[in-house]
Write a protein that holds these residues in place. Structure first.
Motif, PDB file in Angstrom:
ATOM      1  N   MET A   1     -23.864   7.548 -79.027  1.00  0.00           N
ATOM      2  CA  MET A   1     -24.184   6.740 -77.988  1.00  0.00           C
ATOM      3  C   MET A   1     -22.875   6.621 -77.220  1.00  0.00           C
ATOM      4  SD  MET A   1     -26.333   4.817 -76.886  1.00  0.00           S
ATOM      5  CE  MET A   1     -26.291   5.444 -75.195  1.00  0.00           C
ATOM      6  N   LYS A   2     -21.562   6.709 -77.773  1.00  0.00           N
ATOM      7  CA  LYS A   2     -20.456   6.665 -77.158  1.00  0.00           C
ATOM      8  C   LYS A   2     -20.211   7.902 -76.295  1.00  0.00           C
ATOM      9  CE  LYS A   2     -17.760   4.155 -80.273  1.00  0.00           C
ATOM     10  NZ  LYS A   2     -16.680   4.008 -81.537  1.00  0.00           N
ATOM     11  N   ARG A   3     -20.619   9.048 -76.929  1.00  0.00           N
ATOM     12  CA  ARG A   3     -20.366  10.597 -76.032  1.00  0.00           C
ATOM     13  C   ARG A   3     -21.657  10.255 -75.184  1.00  0.00           C
ATOM     14  NH1 ARG A   3     -20.488  12.098 -81.450  1.00  0.00           N
ATOM     15  NH2 ARG A   3     -22.484  12.739 -81.536  1.00  0.00           N
ATOM     16  N   THR A   4     -22.587   9.837 -75.163  1.00  0.00           N
ATOM     17  CA  THR A   4     -23.672   9.899 -73.934  1.00  0.00           C
ATOM     18  C   THR A   4     -22.945   8.877 -72.874  1.00  0.00           C
ATOM     19  OG1 THR A   4     -25.535   9.799 -75.524  1.00  0.00           O
ATOM     20  CG2 THR A   4     -26.008   8.807 -73.405  1.00  0.00           C
ATOM     21  N   PHE A   5     -22.389   7.890 -73.224  1.00  0.00           N
ATOM     22  CA  PHE A   5     -21.721   7.115 -72.227  1.00  0.00           C
ATOM     23  C   PHE A   5     -20.710   7.907 -71.302  1.00  0.00           C
ATOM     24  CE2 PHE A   5     -19.031   3.885 -70.402  1.00  0.00           C
ATOM     25  CZ  PHE A   5     -20.026   3.148 -69.397  1.00  0.00           C
ATOM     26  N   GLU A   6     -19.961   8.827 -72.283  1.00  0.00           N
ATOM     27  CA  GLU A   6     -18.622   9.359 -71.864  1.00  0.00           C
ATOM     28  C   GLU A   6     -19.162  10.632 -70.662  1.00  0.00           C
ATOM     29  OE1 GLU A   6     -16.955  10.953 -75.308  1.00  0.00           O
ATOM     30  OE2 GLU A   6     -15.748   9.001 -75.843  1.00  0.00           O
ATOM     31  N   VAL A   7     -20.406  11.005 -71.247  1.00  0.00           N
ATOM     32  CA  VAL A   7     -20.851  12.301 -70.283  1.00  0.00           C
ATOM     33  C   VAL A   7     -21.409  11.481 -69.037  1.00  0.00           C
ATOM     34  CG1 VAL A   7     -22.769  13.972 -70.114  1.00  0.00           C
ATOM     35  CG2 VAL A   7     -21.311  13.848 -72.090  1.00  0.00           C
ATOM     36  N   TYR A   8     -22.139  10.299 -69.110  1.00  0.00           N
ATOM     37  CA  TYR A   8     -22.534   9.685 -67.938  1.00  0.00           C
ATOM     38  C   TYR A   8     -21.516   9.507 -67.078  1.00  0.00           C
ATOM     39  CZ  TYR A   8     -26.278   6.372 -65.847  1.00  0.00           C
ATOM     40  OH  TYR A   8     -27.135   6.080 -64.772  1.00  0.00           O
ATOM     41  N   ALA A   9     -20.337   8.880 -67.614  1.00  0.00           N
ATOM     42  CA  ALA A   9     -19.425   8.546 -66.761  1.00  0.00           C
ATOM     43  C   ALA A   9     -18.649   9.755 -66.065  1.00  0.00           C
ATOM     44  CB  ALA A   9     -18.180   7.728 -67.501  1.00  0.00           C
ATOM     45  N   GLU A  10     -18.593  10.830 -66.752  1.00  0.00           N
ATOM     46  CA  GLU A  10     -18.123  12.066 -66.291  1.00  0.00           C
ATOM     47  C   GLU A  10     -19.128  12.727 -65.477  1.00  0.00           C
ATOM     48  OE1 GLU A  10     -17.886  14.879 -69.923  1.00  0.00           O
ATOM     49  OE2 GLU A  10     -16.152  13.472 -70.763  1.00  0.00           O
ATOM     50  N   GLU A  11     -20.206  12.558 -65.457  1.00  0.00           N
ATOM     51  CA  GLU A  11     -21.148  13.245 -64.641  1.00  0.00           C
ATOM     52  C   GLU A  11     -21.591  12.469 -63.233  1.00  0.00           C
ATOM     53  OE1 GLU A  11     -22.106  16.482 -64.692  1.00  0.00           O
ATOM     54  OE2 GLU A  11     -21.079  16.747 -66.203  1.00  0.00           O
ATOM     55  N   ALA A  12     -21.885  11.284 -63.588  1.00  0.00           N
ATOM     56  CA  ALA A  12     -22.430  10.062 -62.608  1.00  0.00           C
ATOM     57  C   ALA A  12     -21.789   9.122 -62.152  1.00  0.00           C
ATOM     58  CB  ALA A  12     -23.642   9.828 -63.177  1.00  0.00           C
ATOM     59  N   THR A  13     -20.141   9.311 -62.101  1.00  0.00           N
ATOM     60  CA  THR A  13     -19.604   8.140 -61.627  1.00  0.00           C
ATOM     61  C   THR A  13     -19.407   8.351 -60.027  1.00  0.00           C
ATOM     62  OG1 THR A  13     -17.988   7.900 -63.468  1.00  0.00           O
ATOM     63  CG2 THR A  13     -17.298   6.988 -61.425  1.00  0.00           C
ATOM     64  N   VAL A  14     -19.937   7.214 -59.391  1.00  0.00           N
ATOM     65  CA  VAL A  14     -19.697   7.337 -57.881  1.00  0.00           C
ATOM     66  C   VAL A  14     -18.759   5.980 -57.463  1.00  0.00           C
ATOM     67  CG1 VAL A  14     -21.991   8.000 -57.302  1.00  0.00           C
ATOM     68  CG2 VAL A  14     -21.863   5.548 -57.783  1.00  0.00           C
ATOM     69  N   TYR A  15     -18.301   5.817 -56.185  1.00  0.00           N
ATOM     70  CA  TYR A  15     -17.411   5.055 -56.012  1.00  0.00           C
ATOM     71  C   TYR A  15     -18.031   4.101 -54.642  1.00  0.00           C
ATOM     72  CZ  TYR A  15     -14.107   7.088 -59.148  1.00  0.00           C
ATOM     73  OH  TYR A  15     -13.410   7.613 -60.261  1.00  0.00           O
ATOM     74  N   CYS A  16     -17.883   2.998 -54.789  1.00  0.00           N
ATOM     75  CA  CYS A  16     -18.163   2.098 -53.818  1.00  0.00           C
ATOM     76  C   CYS A  16     -17.093   1.029 -53.460  1.00  0.00           C
ATOM     77  CB  CYS A  16     -19.497   1.150 -53.927  1.00  0.00           C
ATOM     78  SG  CYS A  16     -20.030   0.123 -52.811  1.00  0.00           S
ATOM     79  N   ASN A  17     -16.686   1.393 -52.256  1.00  0.00           N
ATOM     80  CA  ASN A  17     -15.470   0.566 -52.000  1.00  0.00           C
ATOM     81  C   ASN A  17     -14.253   0.786 -52.785  1.00  0.00           C
ATOM     82  OD1 ASN A  17     -16.587  -0.237 -49.357  1.00  0.00           O
ATOM     83  ND2 ASN A  17     -17.715  -2.186 -50.677  1.00  0.00           N
ATOM     84  N   GLY A  18     -14.117   1.956 -53.428  1.00  0.00           N
ATOM     85  CA  GLY A  18     -13.131   1.948 -54.366  1.00  0.00           C
ATOM     86  C   GLY A  18     -13.451   1.663 -55.756  1.00  0.00           C
ATOM     87  N   ILE A  19     -14.596   1.122 -55.968  1.00  0.00           N
ATOM     88  CA  ILE A  19     -14.990   0.579 -57.315  1.00  0.00           C
ATOM     89  C   ILE A  19     -15.933   1.653 -58.144  1.00  0.00           C
ATOM     90  CG2 ILE A  19     -16.135  -1.152 -58.630  1.00  0.00           C
ATOM     91  CD1 ILE A  19     -15.516  -2.989 -56.208  1.00  0.00           C
ATOM     92  N   PRO A  20     -15.484   2.076 -59.218  1.00  0.00           N
ATOM     93  CA  PRO A  20     -16.510   2.920 -59.992  1.00  0.00           C
ATOM     94  C   PRO A  20     -17.505   2.450 -60.658  1.00  0.00           C
ATOM     95  CG  PRO A  20     -14.401   2.404 -61.342  1.00  0.00           C
ATOM     96  CD  PRO A  20     -14.216   1.907 -59.861  1.00  0.00           C
ATOM     97  N   MET A  21     -18.683   2.969 -60.296  1.00  0.00           N
ATOM     98  CA  MET A  21     -19.807   2.665 -60.886  1.00  0.00           C
ATOM     99  C   MET A  21     -20.667   4.085 -61.488  1.00  0.00           C
ATOM    100  SD  MET A  21     -21.134  -0.352 -58.034  1.00  0.00           S
ATOM    101  CE  MET A  21     -20.027  -1.398 -57.468  1.00  0.00           C
TER     102      MET A  21
END
Length: 190
Positions: free
Chosen positions: A145-165
């Motif tokens: 589950m930790k690895r899943t979240f890590e990959v999600y963050a690596e692949e699918a982080t977007v920024y809205c007004n400088g805030i990572p989501m």
């Protein structure tokens, strides 16, 4: 484990069991894949309903069967308890055999197998990949589950007004973003 909780469980269990039995009797469990299908997965991916073997359906069904098993055991119904546990474990095996993927060298929980797309395998990355957390699934592999979240963050982080989501629905096949996080539109932002 309060008297009110126990009364609620005693009153509602026969109804829940009746509904769950329909899916079993109607053949929703594929014994070869060891997974339960859904005919209408409402999903932000392409904003449509999918017929799929998906992680949400399977972790929740596995957890329900697990809970049913314990309830039947508490009633002294050992055969029925064993049947529910067998179904829970079947789905657990199917998840680990068919709904995991290797992405960026990490083994993760995968999103789904799209039945309506000739069983196309989707590793993710969407909120579906996080289903074991939401279900409080008894069989969650916390490291995966930790690895899943890590990959999600690596692949699918977007920024809205400088805030990572995390993007709600990143397409790993073509690199497209859904431009949404929890229903918020990010069109035109960095």
């Amino acid at each position: 484990d309060t008297p009110a909780d126990n009364k609620f469980i005693a009153d509602s269990y026969p109804i829940m069991k009746k509904y769950v039995e329909v899916y079993i009797k109607e053949g929703y469990i594929n014994n070869e894949l060891k997974l339960m299908k859904t005919d209408y997965l409402e999903h932000t991916r392409d904003f449509r309903k999918w017929q799929a073997y998906d992680l949400i359906t399977n972790v929740y069904a596995s957890q329900v069967f697990y809970e049913f098993s314990h309830h039947e055991e508490s009633l002294g119904n050992t055969e029925e308890a064993a049947r529910w546990m067998e179904l829970s474990e079947l789905l657990k095996e199917g998840i680990y055999e068919n709904l995991t993927a290797e992405v960026n060298g990490k083994k993760i929980y995968a999103e789904m197998i799209a039945i309506d797309e000739d069983n196309k395998f989707y590793p993710g990355m969407t909120w579906v990949n996080l289903a074991p957390i939401a279900a409080e699934w008894y069989a969650i592999d916390t490291e995966m589950m930790k690895r899943t979240f890590e990959v999600y963050a690596e692949e699918a982080t977007v920024y809205c007004n400088g805030i990572p989501m995390l993007d709600a629905c990143y397409n790993m096949f073509n690199g497209d973003y859904a431009d949404s996080v929890g229903g918020a539109d990010f069109t035109g932002t960095d």
